[in-house]
Design an enzyme around this catalytic site. Sequence first.
Site, PDB file in Angstrom:
ATOM      1  CB  CYS A  88      -1.007  -0.047   1.144  1.00  0.00           C
ATOM      2  SG  CYS A  88      -2.368   1.134   0.940  1.00  0.00           S
ATOM      3  CG  HIS A 193      -4.263  -3.469   2.069  1.00  0.00           C
ATOM      4  ND1 HIS A 193      -3.505  -2.991   3.110  1.00  0.00           N
ATOM      5  CD2 HIS A 193      -4.834  -2.376   1.486  1.00  0.00           C
ATOM      6  CE1 HIS A 193      -3.619  -1.672   3.172  1.00  0.00           C
ATOM      7  NE2 HIS A 193      -4.419  -1.275   2.201  1.00  0.00           N
ATOM      8  CD  GLU A 195      -2.764  -6.086   4.865  1.00  0.00           C
ATOM      9  OE1 GLU A 195      -3.109  -4.923   5.132  1.00  0.00           O
ATOM     10  OE2 GLU A 195      -2.060  -6.372   3.875  1.00  0.00           O
TER      11      GLU A 195
END
Length: 213
Positions: A88, A193, A195
Amino acid sequence: MQTVALIDYGSGNLRSAEKALREAARRRALDADIVVTADPDLVAKADRVFLPGVGAFASCRAGLDATGVYEAMNQAVHGRGVPFMGICVGHQLLATEGLEFGVTPGLNWIQGQVKKLEPNDPTLTIPHMGWNAISLVRLHALFAGIDDGAHMYFANSFALTPSHMEDVVATADHGGPFTAAVAKDNVAGVQFHPEKSQASGLALLANFLEWRP
């Protein structure tokens, strides 16, 4: 056991990134010590460096400078050649400069500018939020086993525009193409992202933990 320095510079999303890196290591049965840190000594000696980021480019750069870890990152990444990944705004900080709220110098590890997304479809909103397909521009070890067209989770109003297209690994489209992933030597970054990107994101993180540039 390898040490992965997850840089803490007040940018948010640290715990979700830490949890995802631990899960990625578990799934590949990798010995990885994921350490959330702003300690320059630890960063300088780490086996891998991971830079998250949420928010505005300028404030994230200011936070990074305030921690004093930049020189340690540079020593590890460019002095010793350890693998580095930014996500990001951590990916955007790789650029030469960001054009959000004025001009802010980046790390200049990937030459280019971070510019505002300007969709050519007026029905598309900014920020760009949610799932989007990535298009792989070239083969790279970080995307091994990840399908072209895999969906990743994005949350961005700006994107890195590299000066050299050979640094681009993947793109996505939001009213026009933008850079989704870059890599040069032992430095890599992704706009999305991982995650938050479920199986594909965890595969990317696991590939990073095994990456030998």
